[in-house]
Structures are given as structure tokens and as C-alpha cells.
Design an enzyme around this catalytic site. Sequence first.
Site, short mmCIF file in Angstrom:
data_model
loop_
_atom_site.label_atom_id
_atom_site.label_comp_id
_atom_site.label_asym_id
_atom_site.label_seq_id
_atom_site.Cartn_x
_atom_site.Cartn_y
_atom_site.Cartn_z
N LYS A 1 0.84 -1.20 0.00
CA LYS A 1 0.00 0.00 0.00
C LYS A 1 0.87 1.25 0.00
O LYS A 1 0.64 2.19 -0.76
CB LYS A 1 -0.89 0.03 1.26
N GLN B 1 -5.44 -1.34 9.71
CA GLN B 1 -5.32 -2.65 9.08
C GLN B 1 -5.96 -3.73 9.95
O GLN B 1 -5.66 -3.84 11.14
CB GLN B 1 -3.83 -2.96 8.85
N ASP C 1 -11.55 3.22 3.95
CA ASP C 1 -11.99 1.82 3.84
C ASP C 1 -13.51 1.74 3.70
O ASP C 1 -14.04 0.68 3.38
CB ASP C 1 -11.55 1.03 5.08
#
Length: 281
Positions: free
Chosen positions: A51, A95, A118
Amino acid sequence: MTQARIIDGKQVAADLRDSVAARTAQLSYKPGLAVVLVGEDPASSVYVRSKDRAANAAGIAARTIRLPATTTQPELLAVVHGLNADDSVDGILVQLPLPAHIESRPVLEAIDPAKDVDGFHPVNVGRLHEGRPTLVPCTPLGVMKLLAATGVNLRGARALVLGRSAIVGKPMAALLTAADATVTIAHSRTRDLPAECRRAEILVAAVGRAEMVRADWVAPGAVVIDVGINRLPDGRLVGDVAYDECAAVAGAITPVPGGVGPMTIACLLENTLLAAEARRR
Ligand code: NDP
């Protein structure tokens, strides 16, 4: 044996990353992405590194905040609150999975919805289900972009989403509904799953069961999108769809790896750009 068109997620993702890079190059600032990683989960560490790399290549200032596995819930919440208040941060991603002693829901709900790249915050989930513009979870968003790349007409099409998780299945169904598909959601309690799947013109599998979808579950010519990532005992990565046999029946199909996977990070970059543009307007 393959007759289906292979949907090249690597290429579609590369095009999206290029388009994000071109758009960030036009800005007078660098969008900022903060990724919070708690503990040392090896798969998460690899994922977070890619990422970081992809974000920086696309003109996004990415940083990873690495916290020890012993971090407490209040300590993690304090980090999230700090990032909410930090004006240089446009996107925050915590995460998952978090260590077992941390409850993920309160952490995800602590993220400022405007920075929730997200798309897991209830405010963004609610907007998505109302069909309003919002930050959308990256994996189902990536699937929509792959469907767009195949040129399939979603309006009125029979779509089946196999799996009803909050991360993939449910937002996937909401996006397909918003695109005017006629959507069925199937799950572990669905009766006669093969027959339900066979009715679908668009079949999205997100179950986490290696090669569960067989050729006789697929309607001839259907578009098959495989979200699953499963590691077999021999180390091979496979999806939720038995690729070779289904490719002989489907009209178009995504491979694993190289299908949905690369789209997730590319969509995260786009979400960060969109969040930055919306915040700094
Ligand atoms: P979850 O385990 O959260 O959800 C799985 C869903 O599949 C559930 O709704 C479950 O039903 C359903 N299911 C499980 N077994 C069966 C069965 N035998 N028959 C019918 N339905 C079943 O998984 P996720 O949604 O998080 O992930 C799904 C897959 O996608 C995984 O392989 C994961 O690794 C992959 N993934 C890939 C990403 C990418 O970037 N490509 C990103 C995220 C996930 P029920 O609700 O009834 O229990």
C-alpha cells in the site's frame, strides 16, 4: 479449454493507479494516507508495505504507524483521534485483523467518516445503502470497476453475490443494486446454492472457500468475479471459483491472483484522492 474472456485486474488496476497519479499531479498539495498496523501479522505487513509503495508512486504521502501487539484499545483510539485531528491526513486505514484483545468496531467507528477510506464507518455504510455518494469499501468498488471494464450492462441484469460479509458481500450487493442490477445475496444458509448461482448473469464469489464454485454452478456466458483468496496446503493461491472448469463455461472471468486483488489497493488510492478533494474543497 478456456473460452471465457479473462478479465485482467492487473491492467485495470495499473490504469486506475495511473489515473490517480495524473490527478494528484494537478493538485497544489499531496493527499495524505495514514495506515495503522498493530502487531506483526506477516500477511498484513506485506500488504501494508505494498500500500505504501503504491501510494507514494501515485503522489500520495503515505505513512505507516506501526504499533506493538501489546497496544491497548484506549491507546489505539488515541492514535486514531490524533490522525482525525491531523490536517495533513486525508485518509485513515486501520489494518485488520487487529489483535484479539482489541475490539475492531469501536476503532473503526472512531475514524472521522470524511477520512474513512476503507468505507467501514456506519455513516458511510448507511450512505452506501441509501444509494448516496460516499467512500465505498475498496474491494467491492474494485469489482464494480472490473465489471465496467468488461462492458457488461448491469441494468436489469440478474446478479448473485455469494457471501454477505460487511467488508465484501453486503457493500457489493448495495453497489450492484445502485447500478440497477437485480441482486440476490447467497450465504451459508441458502438452499440449493448451485441452482441459485446458475440463474445469475453476473456471479460474484466472496466466501473464502477454495474452488467452491464449480462449472455446473455457472450459467453459460455469465460474468464470474472471484474475490476469494485461499492458500492451499501445497502453497498455491486459489480463489473461491474452480477457475479452469468455470472458464470453459463463463463469458468472462477474473483469475486469482491478478483479478480482484490488485484492484483493492488501486481503489484505496482513489478513495484517498476523493477524500482529499472533498475535505480540501
Ligand atoms: P467472511 O468469512 O467474512 O464471509 C464469508 C461469507 O461467505 C459469509 O457471508 C458466509 O455465510 C459465506 N459462506 C461461507 N461458507 C459458505 C458456504 N459453504 N456456502 C455458502 N456461503 C458460505 O469473508 P470475507 O467476505 O471477508 O472474504 C471472502 C473472501 O474474499 C476470502 O477468501 C477473503 O480472503 C477474500 N477477500 C479478498 C480481498 C481482495 O482484496 N481480493 C479483500 C477481502 C476479502 P454466513 O454469513 O451465512 O456465515
